[in-house]
Write a protein that holds these residues in place. Sequence first.
Motif, mmCIF file in Angstrom:
data_model
loop_
_atom_site.group_PDB
_atom_site.id
_atom_site.type_symbol
_atom_site.label_atom_id
_atom_site.label_comp_id
_atom_site.label_asym_id
_atom_site.label_seq_id
_atom_site.Cartn_x
_atom_site.Cartn_y
_atom_site.Cartn_z
ATOM 1 N N GLY A 48 -5.142 -6.025 -1.473
ATOM 2 C CA GLY A 48 -6.212 -6.478 -0.642
ATOM 3 C C GLY A 48 -6.950 -5.743 0.728
ATOM 4 N N LEU A 49 -5.950 -4.553 0.807
ATOM 5 C CA LEU A 49 -6.479 -3.687 1.862
ATOM 6 C C LEU A 49 -7.148 -2.335 1.511
ATOM 7 C CD1 LEU A 49 -3.357 -3.641 4.231
ATOM 8 C CD2 LEU A 49 -5.540 -4.290 4.847
ATOM 9 N N GLY A 50 -6.929 -2.057 0.166
ATOM 10 C CA GLY A 50 -7.442 -0.728 -0.218
ATOM 11 C C GLY A 50 -8.844 -0.472 0.261
ATOM 12 N N LEU A 51 -9.673 -1.614 -0.399
ATOM 13 C CA LEU A 51 -11.214 -1.235 -0.127
ATOM 14 C C LEU A 51 -11.397 -1.486 1.467
ATOM 15 C CD1 LEU A 51 -12.937 -2.864 -3.166
ATOM 16 C CD2 LEU A 51 -12.464 -0.580 -2.831
ATOM 17 N N LYS B 225 -5.906 -0.432 -12.047
ATOM 18 C CA LYS B 225 -4.884 -1.720 -12.053
ATOM 19 C C LYS B 225 -5.960 -2.781 -12.636
ATOM 20 C CE LYS B 225 -4.624 -1.905 -7.442
ATOM 21 N NZ LYS B 225 -4.460 -1.895 -6.118
ATOM 22 N N TYR B 226 -7.270 -2.557 -12.705
ATOM 23 C CA TYR B 226 -8.078 -3.765 -13.241
ATOM 24 C C TYR B 226 -8.771 -3.376 -14.588
ATOM 25 C CZ TYR B 226 -7.133 -5.324 -8.614
ATOM 26 O OH TYR B 226 -6.363 -5.445 -7.660
ATOM 27 N N GLU C 177 0.834 -1.176 0.149
ATOM 28 C CA GLU C 177 0.018 -0.267 0.081
ATOM 29 C C GLU C 177 0.716 1.137 0.009
ATOM 30 O OE1 GLU C 177 -3.357 1.240 -0.072
ATOM 31 O OE2 GLU C 177 -3.644 -0.978 -0.875
ATOM 32 N N ASP D 265 -14.629 2.369 -14.695
ATOM 33 C CA ASP D 265 -13.634 1.937 -15.496
ATOM 34 C C ASP D 265 -14.406 0.876 -16.241
ATOM 35 O OD1 ASP D 265 -13.334 -1.203 -14.545
ATOM 36 O OD2 ASP D 265 -12.776 -0.053 -12.866
ATOM 37 N N ASN E 200 -7.405 1.223 -8.265
ATOM 38 C CA ASN E 200 -8.157 0.152 -8.636
ATOM 39 C C ASN E 200 -8.659 0.319 -10.205
ATOM 40 O OD1 ASN E 200 -7.771 -1.206 -6.196
ATOM 41 N ND2 ASN E 200 -9.728 -0.607 -5.483
ATOM 42 N N VAL F 31 -15.364 -7.991 -1.412
ATOM 43 C CA VAL F 31 -14.163 -7.040 -1.547
ATOM 44 C C VAL F 31 -13.829 -6.168 -0.656
ATOM 45 C CG1 VAL F 31 -14.378 -7.294 -4.133
ATOM 46 C CG2 VAL F 31 -15.646 -5.383 -2.896
ATOM 47 N N TYR G 135 -8.827 -9.569 1.243
ATOM 48 C CA TYR G 135 -9.562 -10.067 0.109
ATOM 49 C C TYR G 135 -9.307 -9.777 -1.441
ATOM 50 C CZ TYR G 135 -13.135 -13.049 -2.549
ATOM 51 O OH TYR G 135 -13.413 -14.038 -3.406
ATOM 52 N N GLY H 144 -14.048 -6.191 -14.464
ATOM 53 C CA GLY H 144 -15.105 -6.199 -13.657
ATOM 54 C C GLY H 144 -14.932 -7.335 -12.549
#
Length: 251
Positions: free
Chosen positions: A214-217, A159-160, A45, A182, A156, A195, A200, A186
């Motif tokens: 897996g900590l952002g959200l 990244k996705y 992070e 974005d 995010n 999420v 996760y 999906g």
Amino acid sequence: FQQLKLEDTNEGELVEMGKTFNHMMELLQTNYEKQEQFVSNASHELRTPLTIIENYADLLKRRGLERPDLFEESIDAIHSEAIRMREMTEQLLSIAKQEPWNIQLEQINITQLVQETVTTFQTTYQREVEMEGNHQTVGYTDIQKLKQLLFIFLDNARKYSDGKITVRIGQTDKDLTIQIQDRGVGIPYEDLPKVFDRFYRVDQARSRKQGGSGLGLTMAKDITDALGARIEINSKEKQGTTVTLFLPKEK
Ligand code: ADP
């Protein structure tokens, strides 16, 4: 502790003791693994603000003398990212210790703050972001926390997805809304409720490759709760994701 004498126990008790011991060892092992993962994810992070600082410092070093116009944007970005890093370090500690967030509400021009954050993001990652809804929106919020939230969502989206990212500012009766859309991979329907869980990740391999933790959200959810705000995520696999942040208009 009472001294346990072998002759006092029968076979059943020994089996039970064995089971309890194994269970304790499993718990210790899980805690250790979780802690180890937390540390490794925390460093992931912290890489985002570090990358921004590094890129801007590099830009200044290479072109600063010939492009004085870059100065202000670069110094501002380095300064605010350093603050963000410090805040994030404190927040990671808060998550680890489960302390409450320190929120400072101020009346600010939300549109301007979103625009500034988007500019920093674009310069850092060279990604196209289109802004919709140009009216000036004033609201009460914590500047650093809102920036951090926007960065988590923009990061995010980056990244996705590969394509264009759209940021929309709007409002409902009670809330100011900021939407980050974005057109990427999906999130599968069954993963959506998970999420926000700590660590996760829908696709471990992809997320790790992108520098995901897996900590952002998880942090986003914590911050949003502390701000009295709300997040809504709409997503369709292979079509993209839209994250909407609802900020209450009233203080
Ligand atoms: P990470 O650091 O892994 O991105 P987050 O907590 O921010 O962690 O997100 C959790 C997971 O939710 C991600 O690993 C990813 O699988 C999924 N996700 C979050 N945002 C998006 C998005 N915009 N598009 C697709 N998947 C997403």
